[in-house]
Design a protein around this motif. Sequence first.
Motif, PDB file in Angstrom:
ATOM      1  N   ILE A 128      28.203  46.695  58.723  1.00  0.00           N
ATOM      2  CA  ILE A 128      28.128  46.436  60.169  1.00  0.00           C
ATOM      3  C   ILE A 128      29.504  46.638  60.803  1.00  0.00           C
ATOM      4  O   ILE A 128      29.632  47.232  61.889  1.00  0.00           O
ATOM      5  CB  ILE A 128      27.608  45.017  60.440  1.00  0.00           C
ATOM      6  CG1 ILE A 128      26.137  44.912  60.024  1.00  0.00           C
ATOM      7  CG2 ILE A 128      27.747  44.653  61.917  1.00  0.00           C
ATOM      8  CD1 ILE A 128      25.571  43.506  60.124  1.00  0.00           C
ATOM      9  N   PHE A 129      30.543  46.165  60.128  1.00  0.00           N
ATOM     10  CA  PHE A 129      31.901  46.331  60.637  1.00  0.00           C
ATOM     11  C   PHE A 129      32.246  47.807  60.809  1.00  0.00           C
ATOM     12  O   PHE A 129      32.741  48.234  61.855  1.00  0.00           O
ATOM     13  CB  PHE A 129      32.892  45.658  59.696  1.00  0.00           C
ATOM     14  CG  PHE A 129      34.334  45.999  59.977  1.00  0.00           C
ATOM     15  CD1 PHE A 129      34.971  45.495  61.099  1.00  0.00           C
ATOM     16  CD2 PHE A 129      35.042  46.823  59.113  1.00  0.00           C
ATOM     17  CE1 PHE A 129      36.299  45.810  61.358  1.00  0.00           C
ATOM     18  CE2 PHE A 129      36.370  47.147  59.366  1.00  0.00           C
ATOM     19  CZ  PHE A 129      36.998  46.640  60.489  1.00  0.00           C
ATOM     20  N   VAL A 181      41.319  37.063  60.404  1.00  0.00           N
ATOM     21  CA  VAL A 181      42.081  38.069  61.152  1.00  0.00           C
ATOM     22  C   VAL A 181      41.168  38.934  62.013  1.00  0.00           C
ATOM     23  O   VAL A 181      41.561  39.392  63.098  1.00  0.00           O
ATOM     24  CB  VAL A 181      42.931  38.937  60.209  1.00  0.00           C
ATOM     25  CG1 VAL A 181      43.995  38.112  59.521  1.00  0.00           C
ATOM     26  CG2 VAL A 181      42.077  39.677  59.201  1.00  0.00           C
ATOM     27  N   LEU A 182      39.925  39.151  61.561  1.00  0.00           N
ATOM     28  CA  LEU A 182      38.992  39.926  62.377  1.00  0.00           C
ATOM     29  C   LEU A 182      38.601  39.156  63.631  1.00  0.00           C
ATOM     30  O   LEU A 182      38.472  39.743  64.721  1.00  0.00           O
ATOM     31  CB  LEU A 182      37.748  40.273  61.556  1.00  0.00           C
ATOM     32  CG  LEU A 182      36.761  41.253  62.196  1.00  0.00           C
ATOM     33  CD1 LEU A 182      37.430  42.587  62.490  1.00  0.00           C
ATOM     34  CD2 LEU A 182      35.556  41.456  61.268  1.00  0.00           C
ATOM     35  N   LEU A 183      38.433  37.841  63.494  1.00  0.00           N
ATOM     36  CA  LEU A 183      38.137  37.014  64.659  1.00  0.00           C
ATOM     37  C   LEU A 183      39.306  37.021  65.632  1.00  0.00           C
ATOM     38  O   LEU A 183      39.118  37.101  66.858  1.00  0.00           O
ATOM     39  CB  LEU A 183      37.822  35.591  64.211  1.00  0.00           C
ATOM     40  CG  LEU A 183      37.234  34.645  65.260  1.00  0.00           C
ATOM     41  CD1 LEU A 183      35.906  35.169  65.769  1.00  0.00           C
ATOM     42  CD2 LEU A 183      37.054  33.244  64.672  1.00  0.00           C
ATOM     43  N   ALA A 184      40.530  36.974  65.094  1.00  0.00           N
ATOM     44  CA  ALA A 184      41.714  37.043  65.952  1.00  0.00           C
ATOM     45  C   ALA A 184      41.795  38.395  66.646  1.00  0.00           C
ATOM     46  O   ALA A 184      42.118  38.484  67.836  1.00  0.00           O
ATOM     47  CB  ALA A 184      42.974  36.801  65.124  1.00  0.00           C
ATOM     48  N   SER A 185      41.489  39.470  65.919  1.00  0.00           N
ATOM     49  CA  SER A 185      41.533  40.807  66.505  1.00  0.00           C
ATOM     50  C   SER A 185      40.515  40.966  67.619  1.00  0.00           C
ATOM     51  O   SER A 185      40.765  41.631  68.623  1.00  0.00           O
ATOM     52  CB  SER A 185      41.280  41.852  65.408  1.00  0.00           C
ATOM     53  OG  SER A 185      41.463  43.162  65.894  1.00  0.00           O
ATOM     54  N   TRP A 236      32.516  42.493  66.594  1.00  0.00           N
ATOM     55  CA  TRP A 236      33.521  42.118  65.606  1.00  0.00           C
ATOM     56  C   TRP A 236      33.557  40.605  65.411  1.00  0.00           C
ATOM     57  O   TRP A 236      33.727  40.124  64.292  1.00  0.00           O
ATOM     58  CB  TRP A 236      34.898  42.632  66.034  1.00  0.00           C
ATOM     59  CG  TRP A 236      35.136  44.049  65.599  1.00  0.00           C
ATOM     60  CD1 TRP A 236      34.179  44.970  65.298  1.00  0.00           C
ATOM     61  CD2 TRP A 236      36.403  44.682  65.428  1.00  0.00           C
ATOM     62  NE1 TRP A 236      34.769  46.162  64.960  1.00  0.00           N
ATOM     63  CE2 TRP A 236      36.133  46.019  65.025  1.00  0.00           C
ATOM     64  CE3 TRP A 236      37.716  44.285  65.591  1.00  0.00           C
ATOM     65  CZ2 TRP A 236      37.147  46.938  64.772  1.00  0.00           C
ATOM     66  CZ3 TRP A 236      38.721  45.205  65.337  1.00  0.00           C
ATOM     67  CH2 TRP A 236      38.440  46.514  64.931  1.00  0.00           C
ATOM     68  N   ALA A 237      33.406  39.857  66.500  1.00  0.00           N
ATOM     69  CA  ALA A 237      33.390  38.394  66.385  1.00  0.00           C
ATOM     70  C   ALA A 237      32.207  37.937  65.539  1.00  0.00           C
ATOM     71  O   ALA A 237      32.329  37.021  64.710  1.00  0.00           O
ATOM     72  CB  ALA A 237      33.326  37.767  67.775  1.00  0.00           C
ATOM     73  N   VAL A 263      30.701  39.659  63.146  1.00  0.00           N
ATOM     74  CA  VAL A 263      30.985  39.999  61.749  1.00  0.00           C
ATOM     75  C   VAL A 263      31.964  39.001  61.154  1.00  0.00           C
ATOM     76  O   VAL A 263      31.828  38.592  59.991  1.00  0.00           O
ATOM     77  CB  VAL A 263      31.533  41.433  61.649  1.00  0.00           C
ATOM     78  CG1 VAL A 263      31.978  41.737  60.217  1.00  0.00           C
ATOM     79  CG2 VAL A 263      30.486  42.441  62.088  1.00  0.00           C
ATOM     80  N   ALA A 264      32.967  38.589  61.940  1.00  0.00           N
ATOM     81  CA  ALA A 264      33.953  37.621  61.457  1.00  0.00           C
ATOM     82  C   ALA A 264      33.289  36.302  61.080  1.00  0.00           C
ATOM     83  O   ALA A 264      33.580  35.717  60.030  1.00  0.00           O
ATOM     84  CB  ALA A 264      35.028  37.393  62.521  1.00  0.00           C
ATOM     85  N   VAL A 265      32.392  35.835  61.924  1.00  0.00           N
ATOM     86  CA  VAL A 265      31.679  34.587  61.632  1.00  0.00           C
ATOM     87  C   VAL A 265      30.821  34.752  60.378  1.00  0.00           C
ATOM     88  O   VAL A 265      30.776  33.860  59.510  1.00  0.00           O
ATOM     89  CB  VAL A 265      30.816  34.172  62.839  1.00  0.00           C
ATOM     90  CG1 VAL A 265      29.921  32.989  62.470  1.00  0.00           C
ATOM     91  CG2 VAL A 265      31.697  33.822  64.032  1.00  0.00           C
ATOM     92  N   ALA A 266      30.154  35.898  60.261  1.00  0.00           N
ATOM     93  CA  ALA A 266      29.339  36.150  59.072  1.00  0.00           C
ATOM     94  C   ALA A 266      30.195  36.164  57.810  1.00  0.00           C
ATOM     95  O   ALA A 266      29.782  35.652  56.760  1.00  0.00           O
ATOM     96  CB  ALA A 266      28.608  37.488  59.222  1.00  0.00           C
ATOM     97  N   ALA A 267      31.408  36.729  57.903  1.00  0.00           N
ATOM     98  CA  ALA A 267      32.302  36.762  56.745  1.00  0.00           C
ATOM     99  C   ALA A 267      32.698  35.356  56.311  1.00  0.00           C
ATOM    100  O   ALA A 267      32.753  35.050  55.110  1.00  0.00           O
ATOM    101  CB  ALA A 267      33.549  37.584  57.076  1.00  0.00           C
ATOM    102  N   LEU A 268      32.958  34.477  57.276  1.00  0.00           N
ATOM    103  CA  LEU A 268      33.336  33.101  56.938  1.00  0.00           C
ATOM    104  C   LEU A 268      32.165  32.340  56.309  1.00  0.00           C
ATOM    105  O   LEU A 268      32.363  31.551  55.378  1.00  0.00           O
ATOM    106  CB  LEU A 268      33.828  32.386  58.202  1.00  0.00           C
ATOM    107  CG  LEU A 268      35.126  32.944  58.810  1.00  0.00           C
ATOM    108  CD1 LEU A 268      35.450  32.248  60.126  1.00  0.00           C
ATOM    109  CD2 LEU A 268      36.289  32.799  57.829  1.00  0.00           C
ATOM    110  N   VAL A 269      30.965  32.596  56.805  1.00  0.00           N
ATOM    111  CA  VAL A 269      29.781  31.964  56.202  1.00  0.00           C
ATOM    112  C   VAL A 269      29.577  32.471  54.771  1.00  0.00           C
ATOM    113  O   VAL A 269      29.308  31.700  53.851  1.00  0.00           O
ATOM    114  CB  VAL A 269      28.532  32.242  57.063  1.00  0.00           C
ATOM    115  CG1 VAL A 269      27.272  31.754  56.344  1.00  0.00           C
ATOM    116  CG2 VAL A 269      28.664  31.564  58.432  1.00  0.00           C
ATOM    117  N   LEU A 270      29.722  33.781  54.584  1.00  0.00           N
ATOM    118  CA  LEU A 270      29.562  34.363  53.258  1.00  0.00           C
ATOM    119  C   LEU A 270      30.627  33.840  52.296  1.00  0.00           C
ATOM    120  O   LEU A 270      30.365  33.680  51.096  1.00  0.00           O
ATOM    121  CB  LEU A 270      29.642  35.889  53.338  1.00  0.00           C
ATOM    122  CG  LEU A 270      28.385  36.596  53.842  1.00  0.00           C
ATOM    123  CD1 LEU A 270      28.675  38.072  54.101  1.00  0.00           C
ATOM    124  CD2 LEU A 270      27.258  36.455  52.820  1.00  0.00           C
ATOM    125  N   ALA A 271      31.831  33.581  52.821  1.00  0.00           N
ATOM    126  CA  ALA A 271      32.891  33.031  51.971  1.00  0.00           C
ATOM    127  C   ALA A 271      32.479  31.681  51.400  1.00  0.00           C
ATOM    128  O   ALA A 271      32.701  31.400  50.218  1.00  0.00           O
ATOM    129  CB  ALA A 271      34.187  32.900  52.778  1.00  0.00           C
TER     130      ALA A 271
END
Length: 357
Positions: free
Chosen positions: A17-18, A81-85, A159-160, A162-170
Amino acid sequence: MGETLRPVRATFVAFGIFWGTWAVAATNIEHNLHLSTGRLGLLLSVSIGAGGVTAAVSGGLAERWGTARFMSRTLVGWGVVLLASAGVGGGAPFVITFVLSMMTAGLVDMAMNAAAAEGVAGDAGRMMRFHAFFNTGALIGAATTGGLLRAGVSWRWAWAAVAVAALVLAAVTRTALLPGAIDHRAGADGVVRSEGVLSDGAPKERAGWLRSLAAIRSQHLVVLAAVFAITAMVEGGIDTWGVLYLRTHLAAGVLLGAGAYCIGQAIAVTTRGGAGGRIGRIGPRWGLVIGATVAAGGLALEAGSHHAATAALGLALAAGGISLCWPLVMAVASRVALASTPARSPGPGAVVRGDSI
């Protein structure tokens, strides 16, 4: 609880998706930073190059932490960093967060592919199907971003998300039992095992990037590594410049550009998802030849056409053709690496689920 690859599959989708979002929004980012196409390419090259170096030197951490912990921590870094970007404006803050996003994306890419390669054990067909999840995500990301831009909504929202999804997946990955990681909870014999130990109790080999290079030479993988690098460069180039070329040089609308890319990803999903039996019959070498030939033809059609619709067809063919190559190279490399590694027996209670792929 047995091993599972479900979090890895989800990470492939999120990563796709990113990249689908990036493929469609590259033109908007270029305008946002007031960059020429050449300077955008330089920025991207520096970012991905730095990510490659970071991934190379972090191999020791992957060995020490184990698959799940390493993947979880890289997802956290990427998500932050993606959320910040996505939240900062233009100028230097965006450039800095953008570079960091690409660097950490390289780590996530390495972690998820390592987990997938461990899980498929060199099976080219299964590796192809696994990479179809990435293309599914890329299709979703491109279609969503194209729709957002057409409606006047910023790509930053994608992008926001995807960032949230990445944190959940972490968080999910941190407690999962992935291939190459041993459950740190007590096994059937009551012994607690940590991720830094193989299932037979032997400590993991802590190989740095210099040792990795030596392993490539000793296992006669130099040519394969070169093919892998070229394939990655071509696929990344198609993802980055395919839609940008349509939108900037041929004045195609965002929907045509995104649509062509989506068709290419749909071809890739079909090709990778159903290629297991066909690849088994024709072999990885001919699979690479066919994929590279179709990709080269598609790129030539896009570059040589002055009509947006014809160039869009070329982009779709190029994206679909190159999709055959990368997972095939990874599967062959994984098979060679497994053949040169002493056999390991699964630990107590470590049963691979039948739905792993």
